[in-house]
Design an enzyme around this catalytic site. Structure first.
Site, PDB file in Angstrom:
ATOM      1  N   TRP A  10       0.813  -1.226   0.000  1.00 15.60           N
ATOM      2  CA  TRP A  10       0.000   0.000   0.000  1.00 15.60           C
ATOM      3  C   TRP A  10       0.840   1.266   0.000  1.00 15.60           C
ATOM      4  CZ3 TRP A  10      -5.465   1.123   1.604  1.00 15.60           C
ATOM      5  CH2 TRP A  10      -6.323   0.104   1.186  1.00 15.60           C
ATOM      6  N   LYS A  11       2.140   1.137   0.261  1.00 20.00           N
ATOM      7  CA  LYS A  11       3.014   2.314   0.383  1.00 20.00           C
ATOM      8  C   LYS A  11       2.386   3.307   1.365  1.00 20.00           C
ATOM      9  CE  LYS A  11       4.710   1.275  -4.151  1.00 20.00           C
ATOM     10  NZ  LYS A  11       5.389   1.682  -5.348  1.00 20.00           N
ATOM     11  N   HIS A  94      13.159  -1.945  -0.503  1.00 16.35           N
ATOM     12  CA  HIS A  94      12.369  -1.465  -1.645  1.00 16.35           C
ATOM     13  C   HIS A  94      13.103  -0.321  -2.339  1.00 16.35           C
ATOM     14  CE1 HIS A  94       9.107   0.386  -3.896  1.00 16.35           C
ATOM     15  NE2 HIS A  94       8.487  -0.777  -3.817  1.00 16.35           N
ATOM     16  N   GLU A  96      12.120   2.443  -3.361  1.00 21.08           N
ATOM     17  CA  GLU A  96      11.773   3.768  -2.820  1.00 21.08           C
ATOM     18  C   GLU A  96      12.526   4.038  -1.515  1.00 21.08           C
ATOM     19  OE1 GLU A  96       7.574   3.178  -2.959  1.00 21.08           O
ATOM     20  OE2 GLU A  96       7.606   3.343  -5.141  1.00 21.08           O
ATOM     21  N   GLU A 162      12.252  -5.869  -8.922  1.00 23.20           N
ATOM     22  CA  GLU A 162      11.476  -4.674  -9.241  1.00 23.20           C
ATOM     23  C   GLU A 162      12.368  -3.641  -9.927  1.00 23.20           C
ATOM     24  OE1 GLU A 162       7.742  -4.354  -6.537  1.00 23.20           O
ATOM     25  OE2 GLU A 162       9.366  -3.199  -5.690  1.00 23.20           O
ATOM     26  N   GLY A 168       5.670   2.068 -10.426  1.00 19.12           N
ATOM     27  CA  GLY A 168       4.826   3.266 -10.411  1.00 19.12           C
ATOM     28  C   GLY A 168       4.822   4.060 -11.698  1.00 19.12           C
ATOM     29  N   SER A 200       4.338  -1.980 -11.839  1.00 14.28           N
ATOM     30  CA  SER A 200       3.175  -1.702 -12.695  1.00 14.28           C
ATOM     31  C   SER A 200       2.350  -2.939 -13.043  1.00 14.28           C
ATOM     32  CB  SER A 200       3.607  -0.955 -13.960  1.00 14.28           C
ATOM     33  OG  SER A 200       4.206   0.279 -13.609  1.00 14.28           O
ATOM     34  N   GLY A 221       1.890  -2.580  -6.231  1.00 15.28           N
ATOM     35  CA  GLY A 221       1.751  -1.302  -5.541  1.00 15.28           C
ATOM     36  C   GLY A 221       0.390  -0.680  -5.795  1.00 15.28           C
ATOM     37  N   GLY A 222       0.351   0.262  -6.727  1.00 18.80           N
ATOM     38  CA  GLY A 222      -0.866   1.039  -6.998  1.00 18.80           C
ATOM     39  C   GLY A 222      -2.134   0.207  -7.141  1.00 18.80           C
TER      40      GLY A 222
HETATM   41  P1  PGA Z   1       3.600  -0.416  -8.600  1.00 17.48           P
HETATM   42  O1  PGA Z   1       4.585  -0.610  -7.367  1.00 17.48           O
HETATM   43  O2  PGA Z   1       2.799  -1.675  -8.753  1.00 17.48           O
HETATM   44  O3  PGA Z   1       2.736   0.758  -8.234  1.00 17.48           O
HETATM   45  O4  PGA Z   1       4.448  -0.149  -9.804  1.00 17.48           O
HETATM   46  C1  PGA Z   1       5.194  -1.868  -7.145  1.00 17.48           C
HETATM   47  C2  PGA Z   1       6.036  -1.804  -5.905  1.00 17.48           C
HETATM   48  O5  PGA Z   1       6.623  -0.760  -5.632  1.00 17.48           O
HETATM   49  O6  PGA Z   1       6.133  -2.793  -5.164  1.00 17.48           O
END
Ligand code: PGA
Length: 238
Positions: A10-11, A94, A96, A162, A168, A200, A221-222
């Protein structure tokens, strides 16, 4: 063969209301132990109580963990605390965290160790930037990041490949790129290593990604923020 994993990240999104509505919708679909949700720290206990209420097999995870076990580390959350409130897993390293918070592979290695000591299942993320891919050093970057796992028994963790250019961005790595990198990761670590793809993944491409040889699941993620979209992905897991 183990069922393919679908892990939602969910970030830094969500609210009490959104967690309640999405988790309840997921619970109505009766998902199994191959599916996990990694929600922000403040919502872990709420999510756990919703899962317990429904006697759900869905797994719960966090998105980060402190490298230290206990002590005067203001603002940090330990693996033991995460396990105490019902987490089974944790995302470590991750892209990020590496990009925005300067997390190095050395820190990630200590976090993997702390997670294991606390009884959590680390999902360790690796991946190259677009620049690194274009300059032909993607494998070197991944190999360096994988050193974090040296000596850790394969059954105790999963790796998430990833590529940061796919996270994202709406750009998914091609089946060939995914197959090649997953084979490289398994070749470097162990053929039995569970390797997930992330970047994605959506309802309309999950089938294609999960069909790729060497893909043991997806990190989402999203698309995990929408119950309908996340369920579409879960239905594609073999
Ligand atoms: P995303 O993120 O599906 O929004 O690209 C994946 C993730 O960061 O694990």
């Amino acid at each position: 063969m183990l069922r393919q994993y679908v892990i939602g990240n969910w970030k830094m999104h969500g609210s009490v209301g959104q967690i309640r509505s999405v988790v309840r919708e997921l619970l109505r679909a009766g998902l199994g132990t191959n599916v996990a949700l990694c929600v922000p720290y403040p919502y872990i206990a709420l999510t756990k109580s919703l899962l317990m209420e429904a006697e759900s097999a869905l797994q719960l995870g966090a998105q980060d963990v402190c490298e230290y076990h206990i002590g005067a580390y203001t603002g940090e959350v330990s693996a033991a605390m995460l396990a105490d409130v019902g987490c089974e897993m944790v995302i470590v390293g991750h892209s990020e965290r590496r990009r925005y918070f300067g997390e190095s592979s050395e820190t990630a290695a200590r976090k993997v160790r702390a997670a294991l000591d606390g009884g959590l299942f680390p999902v360790y993320c690796v991946g190259e930037t677009l620049e690194q891919r274009q300059s032909g050093i993607a494998r070197d970057i991944i190999a360096e990041e994988l050193q974090v796992l040296a000596g850790v028994p394969t059954s105790l963790y999963a790796v998430a490949y990833e590529p940061s250019w796919a996270v994202g961005t709406g750009v998914v790595a091609t089946p060939e790129q995914i197959a090649e990198m997953h084979a490289f990761i398994k070749g470097t670590l162990d053929a039995r290593t569970r390797v997930l793809y992330g970047g994605s993944v959506k309802g309309d491409n999950a089938g294609q990604v999960l069909a790729v040889d060497g893909v043991d699941g997806v990190l989402v993620g999203g698309a995990a923020l929408s119950a309908a979209e996340f369920l579409d992905i879960c239905r594609e897991a073999r």
